[in-house]
Design a protein around this motif. Structure first.
Motif, mmCIF file in Angstrom:
data_model
loop_
_atom_site.group_PDB
_atom_site.id
_atom_site.type_symbol
_atom_site.label_atom_id
_atom_site.label_comp_id
_atom_site.label_asym_id
_atom_site.label_seq_id
_atom_site.Cartn_x
_atom_site.Cartn_y
_atom_site.Cartn_z
ATOM 1 N N CYS A 52 16.807 -3.081 -16.141
ATOM 2 C CA CYS A 52 16.258 -4.264 -16.816
ATOM 3 C C CYS A 52 15.696 -5.230 -15.782
ATOM 4 O O CYS A 52 16.406 -5.705 -14.900
ATOM 5 C CB CYS A 52 17.343 -4.945 -17.652
ATOM 6 N N PHE A 53 14.377 -5.491 -15.892
ATOM 7 C CA PHE A 53 13.719 -6.321 -14.880
ATOM 8 C C PHE A 53 13.571 -7.761 -15.329
ATOM 9 O O PHE A 53 13.294 -8.644 -14.541
ATOM 10 C CB PHE A 53 12.307 -5.774 -14.589
ATOM 11 N N TYR A 54 13.681 -8.004 -16.611
ATOM 12 C CA TYR A 54 13.275 -9.296 -17.144
ATOM 13 C C TYR A 54 14.350 -9.799 -18.089
ATOM 14 O O TYR A 54 14.778 -9.059 -18.991
ATOM 15 C CB TYR A 54 11.936 -9.127 -17.883
ATOM 16 N N ASP A 55 14.773 -10.992 -17.874
ATOM 17 C CA ASP A 55 15.739 -11.629 -18.763
ATOM 18 C C ASP A 55 16.940 -10.724 -19.038
ATOM 19 O O ASP A 55 17.224 -10.385 -20.198
ATOM 20 C CB ASP A 55 15.035 -12.022 -20.074
ATOM 21 N N GLY B 190 4.607 -9.963 -11.833
ATOM 22 C CA GLY B 190 3.561 -9.909 -10.818
ATOM 23 C C GLY B 190 3.764 -8.799 -9.799
ATOM 24 O O GLY B 190 3.154 -8.826 -8.718
ATOM 25 N N ILE B 191 4.622 -7.852 -10.085
ATOM 26 C CA ILE B 191 4.841 -6.741 -9.156
ATOM 27 C C ILE B 191 4.855 -5.427 -9.948
ATOM 28 O O ILE B 191 5.048 -5.440 -11.162
ATOM 29 C CB ILE B 191 6.204 -6.865 -8.418
ATOM 30 N N PRO C 79 8.647 0.047 -6.821
ATOM 31 C CA PRO C 79 7.782 0.685 -5.829
ATOM 32 C C PRO C 79 6.919 -0.349 -5.108
ATOM 33 O O PRO C 79 6.655 -1.426 -5.658
ATOM 34 C CB PRO C 79 6.909 1.620 -6.674
ATOM 35 N N GLU C 80 6.506 -0.007 -3.901
ATOM 36 C CA GLU C 80 5.663 -0.939 -3.137
ATOM 37 C C GLU C 80 4.328 -1.165 -3.832
ATOM 38 O O GLU C 80 3.792 -2.268 -3.851
ATOM 39 C CB GLU C 80 5.402 -0.374 -1.737
ATOM 40 N N THR C 81 3.783 -0.082 -4.359
ATOM 41 C CA THR C 81 2.552 -0.208 -5.139
ATOM 42 C C THR C 81 2.713 0.651 -6.389
ATOM 43 O O THR C 81 3.621 1.465 -6.467
ATOM 44 C CB THR C 81 1.320 0.321 -4.358
ATOM 45 N N TYR C 82 1.783 0.468 -7.317
ATOM 46 C CA TYR C 82 1.840 1.213 -8.577
ATOM 47 C C TYR C 82 1.815 2.722 -8.301
ATOM 48 O O TYR C 82 1.091 3.215 -7.441
ATOM 49 C CB TYR C 82 0.650 0.828 -9.456
#
Lengths: 102, 416, 998
Positions: free
Chosen positions: C987-990, C949-950, C913-916
């Motif tokens: 999955c966003f990380y690793d 950071g997002i 999303p653009e923001t939380y």
């Protein structure tokens, strides 16, 4: 407030137990061979008897044993209780493990 | 029909109200009808009323084994709302709420619909997420719903305990402002009077003893007041649905369980909204007479006895006092139980049955009162046309075999 | 001290040397120790005590027990302010403050008394017929209706008192301490039964208390006190006074409510105010007596009209005779005894009417010379404004009297005593499942069938002859004693003298009035009149339940104790159906109102629900953790440093885990040991994936479904030994899953040889996560090889840490190299502190549940309850591949049903999303659904990712896996909350899991 006769512990107050619903629910031995209708009959349909009802209870805050009782759903009178894998004392109901389809 | 109005009330007061006629007739049953509805509760009477009003069918009997409105219609906590999660439910309950909003005028019977707002509390982070999910979904369906902060809740219910030390701290909640309560008996009586006025026979003290079927259709019903035949039949007998279905030869995914409620002695107004809390299984409102009405969760065993266990009441009371410590010295005036049809997915069953001319409406669980007019409306369509109303189609009996359940377990303050 | 004008010298059982001052409606009065508020007020000549619910008519004390419908008062101040107390059951104490409820501005001049003048506009159910126009005005009408309704007010402060509960088991419970109950208790206790006797009043003796009756040649008062002391001296016998049986539930479970009277009833200290006794008795005897019912005639509600039994009781118990010139009216023999009692206290009897043609033993003749006795007559009308001034009588025709109007002869009086017959008190026996039938002999209901092990004696059984009652009670007790295994029946004789029995009652249901708008009250509390019954009948509300609900008869705080039978009798006359066929409404608990506090007992505050804490709780508290309620658990949510915000703390904690190492208390995870040769097979059936091939020393993630195919839990299970496994469950489902498996094992698969043990709290779990986790572990591991090759991901090892056997599992919920160290809970605190000090050089950082959830969301790991809601299948959350294909497991068959294999299933995806956006927000897409209103899914988890950071989110979206790359819109719970987002992989990380396998 029911007073439930656990076959192992004797009469104990309802708050020590949890109800497992009717005993006559029998899981098919080979579910994958059952039709959607047969499967949902096992999964969801209940006889929901008004009157004498065979049901299973769990002595969850006691001996942790499951067992059957026969209870009247109108008066709440309980007339018998017996261990989960045994036949109904009068032998006329298919409710226990040993009665299951083989 | 003698109109109910302030003017008429005044005029009739001058001769001691001798001029008021019977609210509904007490006819003897005929041997056959076009349609027989079994069950003279709110849902059954509403069904008959809408059959006559919307489909012009007047040759209808409503059979009631006792007195009309004597089942769950007359024993519930009268909460009305439509803030349901799933689209299917939301549309159905919203139809009902909209009908309720005009019902007093339509029936010319004051059902005392009081849209004072229904608040649901959240006591943990995960419940707050659930509130967000529900409010977002409900609003998308065009139904009013808002998230409330604890301070907003406090302003609506000044006596609530907001202490963070509470065992059930209040992190927030939601409100449906159009939700509220109504006078339950009036809903049954109002529908009965209006249905009677359209020519429908309401037959009390008429219990169905057996159901005669052949070739996949119902031929007639053997009742305590004789044999009654019809072209079509509708069963609307909450609490006894399984019993009647068994007489007709099929099974239902229903368990009958006790649901308890109680009222306090009457008090001066102090509680202006309807409050529900799912975690602690309690719902509260204050009746116009001043009684605090409290509903509990279901007892977890099958029963047809209209009474439940004290432990359920004790738990509900400790939760209530945790939310409202100053209520400790109030007194319970009357407590009662009713039998509710619990479905595996906590949603009702409306629609066709294995018998071609028999339709069923059941399984409303703990929340049938709020659905009364809507349920009658869609069920009337089903019976009149033979096909489910599009809002009722998802609630068919065969959804269980298909696995298309509408899981509304979180919808009531009661986890089944 | 002011004189009490209606107190009679020499009578009653009050302590005249102990005066007590109290305040009623702002005025101070004096009563005596032993008085109730009602008796003290009457002694002082206070006749007007309240106003009626609807018409605000003046009302006085009518009965003297729980049956009184009128004298409801607000008692006490501050936290002890109690609404709707009965003046008749409240014992006075020094400093008692009471005031009338539902009056404004004052009892004497009550504004809403105007309702009485317009009462013709307010017949039964008037509100159903009006207030409908204009429709939008109902809230305004309702505002005024609510304001006018209600009685007492809710206290403004918290209740300082506490309430107790007590469970007891007895052979025999006897409810009612009248003569019948006392005899039953005495005999059964003497026979060695364990007996509990409860009576709602402060003194035993019931209706015969302090009367002229003698038993075994002792005055009844002396006999009662002798029996009482004897009972108290028997160890297994308990006598509870001021204790009312309120609920009779299944299997002889009876709830008693005991009022606890302390000398300093208004002290500011916490006191136990009531005790709820939960009695389970082998047998229950109800000796609950009978309630007298009034007669129904014009203005029968005026202050100064009272039940005859109430006046008798006032004389014998309290030495109060509430009138000087007394008229008596009745339909049974009790009025002659009353006349004697009244004469004995010097009252002037002005007239007596007996509706029967003839009295039982010509008692009327004895009085004929002293005052007018009207046989075959009944009261027609009472006169007076705020109290009765006179009454007229007229002849009775069958069972109604007819108003004569013109010929009415008024007889002056200041008290009118009524006896319309006696109703056996059957509330509790009916609650217990007894059925009642109408007995024309006494014109009331008697019990027809009684459930097993419950008995009825005395007036409650319709027996109004004392000697006969005693012999019948003895027979019943004999039966009970025998049943309880005692064969010796004590040979005790109870010979009574001086008691008059009550024979047939001829009902006078009501007085026919020529006035259209009459004020003949049936239910005094709810202001239900005979004309309301007429209207109800006219409009077809004839079934007793419709009648009750339409007229509200019997729905007040007294639940119609003295009203219901009269209402039924009148209804029966009006619709010409006999009372038996009409039947009663259902008797519901409680018999008398029970305080909320008594039902809640001590289950308040921290005791409202158990609080569960881990063995590391002290450390968390000392470290100023902020806690989160998770089910019953208190779990550290985050550990703020130096007044950090939550966001800053979580950011810091997450970064520490990703950069170096964090430490987490995972002790709340459910842990189940499965032991036995078939444990592997059981796991195969419980999980959707296979387990029996798992090697000793290895761990495997699994998913559990219900038999409906919906995910209910997940977790890692490890093989500890060949036949010993350790299963973990989620925190919230720990006990549910354990019992659920137990059910399958006992009920469905008893042939499997497996033993289950919950070990959740035996083992504490400390998780160290992050690239430096191995460096920390190295210092604890001694000579155990913990290198990646010897201790790879998804394996476990026993490591002796400081000599204590720990089970260390290499599993990860953060996506980092991670070890879950399980150690017996008693060593957890010291191990945790050791790790903290060892980890200092890596800046080891404790992290809470919020960081854990953030870290797992970055990895796209699901949390049961977030990503699942009971309607989600394994395939929906991306685990379709894991399911066994051909073997049965719980839920397998359900997963091949029509709607489960459709394409429109919700599927787990990632969202950028653009923001939380808050969790629970709904996902929309014009492109996909063709509507900007149609939700296609919702956000299940949402965080500002510290690592990326997002803002990131997980969501369940219809057909989501095929929509990766699509742009969507997310709508929150208010109009302003709307953001655009993109569907991505979850999955966003690793994504390759490199960090897990280092």
């Amino acid at each position: 407030m029911l007073n439930i006769p656990c076959p192992w512990c004797g009469l104990r107050s309802e708050v020590e137990f949890s109800s497992g619903g009717e005993s006559e629910v029998i899981r098919p031995l080979d579910p994958l061979k059952k039709s959607d209708h047969e499967w949902s009959d096992y999964l969801f349909n209940r006889t929901n008897k008004k009157g004498w009802h065979v049901e299973r209870w769990y002595h969850i805050h006691g001996c942790r044993k499951w067992f059957h009782i026969e209870r009247n759903t109108i008066t709440h009178e309980i007339r018998s209780s017996w261990p989960i894998t045994e036949k109904h004392p009068e032998g006329n109901l298919s409710v226990s493990y040993s009665d299951r389809e083989q | 029909m003698t109109r109910y109005s302030a003017l008429n009330l005044f005029q009739k007061s001058r001769d001691g109200h001798k001029g008021w006629p019977e609210a509904w007739r007490k006819p003897a049953p005929k041997s056959s009808y076009d349609i027989v509805i079994v069950g003279g509760g709110g849902h059954g009477l509403a069904t008959a009323y809408y059959l006559a009003k919307n489909y012009g069918i007047n040759n209808i009997a409503v059979l009631e084994k006792g007195w009309i409105g004597g089942g769950n219609t007359g024993r519930n906590t009268t909460i009305i709302r439509s803030n349901y999660l799933w689209n299917e439910s939301a549309h159905l309950y919203e139809l009902s709420l909209k009908l309720y909003e005009k019902l007093s005028q339509e029936l010319n019977f004051n059902i005392m619909l009081s849209q004072r707002g229904v608040i649901n509390l959240a006591h943990s982070q995960s419940e707050m997420h659930e509130v967000t999910r529900r409010v977002s979904a409900i609003r998308l369906n065009g139904i009013d719903s808002e998230v409330l902060t604890p301070d907003q809740i406090k302003s609506l219910i000044p006596i609530i305990n907001l202490s963070s030390k509470s065992r059930y701290p209040i992190l927030g909640g939601s409100i449906q402002r159009r939700g509220g309560v109504a006078r339950h008996d009036a809903v049954a009586w109002g529908f009965a009077r209006a249905a009677d006025n359209l020519g429908i026979d309401i037959i009390e003290n008429c219990e169905v003893l057996s159901v005669s079927t052949s070739n996949g259709i119902v031929r007639s019903l053997e009742t305590t007041r004789g044999c009654i035949g019809a072209k079509k039949f509708g069963f609307v007998v909450s609490g006894h649905s399984s019993v009647l279905a068994e007489k007709a030869g099929f099974r239902l995914p229903i368990c009958s369980q006790p649901l308890q409620a109680l009222v306090s002695e009457p008090l001066k107004p102090f509680f202006d909204v309807v409050l529900m809390s799912g975690t602690v299984h309690v719902y509260l409102s204050q009746s116009d007479k001043g009684e605090l009405v409290l509903g509990a969760g279901t007892d977890k065993y099958n029963s047809y006895s209209q009474r439940g266990s004290l432990s359920v009441i004790e738990e509900m009371m400790s939760a209530s006092l945790e939310l409202f410590p100053i209520l400790s010295r109030l007194k319970v005036m009357r407590m009662w139980g009713r039998i509710v049809d619990i479905c595996p997915d906590a949603s009702p069953i409306i629609g066709n049955t294995p018998l071609r001319n028999l339709y069923i409406n059941c399984g409303w669980g703990t929340g049938g009162f709020k659905a009364t007019p809507g349920s009658g409306y869609v069920f009337a369509h089903n019976i009149a046309t033979g096909e489910p109303h599009n809002l009722a189609a998802p609630f068919s009996l065969d959804r269980f075999a298909k696995g298309k359940l509408i899981d509304e377990h979180g919808a009531a303050a009661v986890a089944h | 001290m002011k004189k009490q004008p209606f107190r009679v010298e020499g009578l009653g059982d009050i302590e005249r040397n102990r005066p007590i001052m109290f305040t009623f409606n702002g005025k101070t009065y004096t009563g005596f120790k032993g008085d109730t508020l009602a008796s003290a007020l009457l002694a002082n000549g206070v006749i007007l005590v309240g106003r009626s619910f609807k018409y605000h008519r003046p009302r006085g004390i009518f009965g003297v027990g729980v049956d009184d419908p009128n004298a409801l008062v607000q008692i006490g101040v501050h936290g002890r302010s109690t609404p709707n107390e009965r003046a008749t059951t409240t014992e006075i104490f020094e400093g008692l403050i009471a005031k009338s409820v539902n009056v404004w501005p004052s009892l004497r001049y009550d504004i809403l008394a105007i309702n009485n003048s317009f009462s013709s506009m307010f017949p039964a159910g008037f509100y159903y017929k009006t207030f409908m126009w204009p429709a939008s005005f109902w809230p305004i009408y309702e505002y005024f209706i609510r304001k006018a309704a209600g009685l007492g007010t809710v206290p403004k402060f918290e209740d300082p008192d506490t309430y107790e509960k007590k469970y007891v088991h007895y052979d025999l419970l006897i409810v009612g301490g009248g003569i019948a109950g006392l005899v039953a208790a005495h005999v059964s206790a003497k026979a060695g039964n364990r007996v509990i006797l409860a009576d709602e009043r402060a003194n035993l003796g019931g209706s015969k208390f302090n009367s002229e009756v003698t038993i075994n040649n002792k005055p009844v008062k002396k006999w009662v006190s002798d029996i009482e002391s004897e009972l108290e001296s028997i160890g297994d016998c308990m006598v509870l006074k001021r204790t009312t049986a309120v609920i009779h539930s299944d299997h002889n479970f009876v709830v008693l409510r005991e009022k606890i009277i302390k000398p300093n009833n208004h002290s500011s200290h916490t006191m136990i105010s009531q005790r709820l006794w939960k009695v389970r008795a082998k047998s229950v005897i109800y000796a609950t007596g009978a309630l007298e019912r009034p007669m129904v005639f014009q203005n029968n509600d005026l202050p100064g009209v009272m039940l005859g039994s109430a006046v008798t009781d006032l004389i014998h118990r309290y030495g109060v005779c509430p009138g000087k010139n007394v008229a008596i009216a009745g339909n049974n023999a009790s009025i002659y005894t009353l006349a004697e009692d009244l004469k004995a206290c010097g009252a002037n009897i002005v007239a007596l009417s007996d509706s029967r043609k003839k009295s039982d033993n010509n008692e009327n003749l004895a009085f004929d010379s002293e005052f007018p006795v009207f046989m075959g007559q009944a009261p027609i009308c009472a006169f007076g404004k705020k109290k009765i001034r006179s009454v007229s009588f007229g002849p009775v025709n069958i069972d109604t009297a007819i108003s004569q109007n013109k010929d009415d002869k008024k007889i002056d009086c200041d008290l009118l005593c009524l006896s319309g017959g006696y109703d056996p008190n059957l509330n509790l026996i009916a609650q217990a499942g007894g059925s009642v039938s109408f007995d024309t002999e006494v014109s009331s209901f008697n019990c027809q069938s009684i459930p097993k092990d419950i008995f009825l004696i005395g007036a409650a059984a319709g027996n109004f002859d004392l000697q006969d009652t005693i012999s019948k009670s003895l027979n019943i007790v004999k039966k009970i004693i025998k049943q309880n295994g005692t064969s010796v029946f004590p040979d005790i004789v109870y010979q009574t003298k001086g008691s008059k029995s009550l024979n047939a009652v001829s009902p006078v249901w009501y007085v026919q009035s020529k006035k259209s708008n009459n004020k003949q009250f049936v239910d005094l509390h709810n202001d239900v009149t005979v004309s309301d019954i007429d209207l109800s009948v006219r409009e077809g509300y004839k079934s007793i339940e419709h009648f009750k609900r339409y007229t509200t008869s019997g729905m007040g705080p007294d639940q119609g104790k003295i009203a219901n039978v009269n209402a039924l009798g009148i209804l029966s006359k009006k619709i010409d159906i006999n009372p038996q066929s009409i039947g009663t409404t259902r008797f519901r608990p409680p018999y008398t109102p029970i305080t909320f506090g008594a039902l809640a007992g001590r289950d308040l505050g921290d005791l409202a629900e158990p609080i569960r804490i881990t063995a590391l709780n002290v450390w968390h508290q000392e470290s100023k953790a902020v806690f989160e309620n998770v089910g019953q658990w208190k779990r550290p949510w985050y550990y703020p440093k130096n007044e950090e915000t939550m966001e800053a703390a979580v950011n810091r904690e997450c970064k520490a885990v990703r950069k170096s190492v964090g430490i987490f208390d995972a002790s709340t995870l459910g842990k189940i040991e499965l032991v036995g040769p078939d444990a592997g097979e059981l796991l195969n059936r419980i999980y959707i994936n296979r387990f029996d091939d798992l090697k000793v020393g290895s761990c495997r993630y699994g998913i559990i479904c219900g038999d409906d195919g919906m995910v209910i839990d997940d977790g890692v299970t490890s093989r500890l030994e060949d036949k010993r496994w350790l299963m973990t469950t989620t925190t919230g489902n720990a006990s549910k899953v354990f019992h659920w498996i137990d059910e399958w094992l006992q009920c469905e698969w008893p042939e499997l040889d497996v033993f289950l043990t919950s070990v959740s709290s035996h083992w504490s779990t400390i998780t160290i996560a992050g690239s430096n986790a191995r460096n920390v572990l190295l210092e604890l591991a001694g000579d155990v090889d913990v290198s990646n090759s010897s201790f790879p991901h998804h394996t476990w090892k026993i490591i002796k840490i400081f000599g204590v056997v720990a089970r260390v599992f290499r599993v990860s919920f953060t996506g980092e190299l991670s070890y879950e160290i399980n150690i017996p809970s008693r060593y957890a605190h010291s191990l945790w502190e050791s790790i903290i000090s060892i980890g200092e050089r890596y800046d080891i950082t404790p992290f809470g549940t919020e960081s854990l959830h953030t870290l797992r969301a970055e990895k796209g790991y699901i949390v049961v309850g977030h990503e699942t809601d009971g309607s989600v299948t394994p395939d929906d959350i991306g685990f379709g591949w894991m399911m066994r294909k051909r073997k049965d497991f719980i839920g397998h068959r359900s997963l091949s049903r029509e709607s489960i294999i459709g394409e429109k299933r919700p599927q787990l995806v990632g969202l950028l999303p653009e923001t939380y956006i808050p969790e629970g927000a709904q996902v929309l897409s014009d492109e996909i659904s063709g509507s900007d209103k149609q939700s296609i899914g919702h956000v299940t988890s949402s965080y500002n990712s510290p690592s990326l950071g997002i803002p990131i989110a997980l969501g369940l979206i219809q057909g989501g896996r095929s929509l990766i790359g699509s742009n969507i819109r997310i709508i929150g719970p208010s109009n302003s909350m709307s953001v655009n987002a993109k569907i991505v992989s979850h999955c966003f990380y690793d994504p390759n899991g490199d960090r897990l396998n280092v």
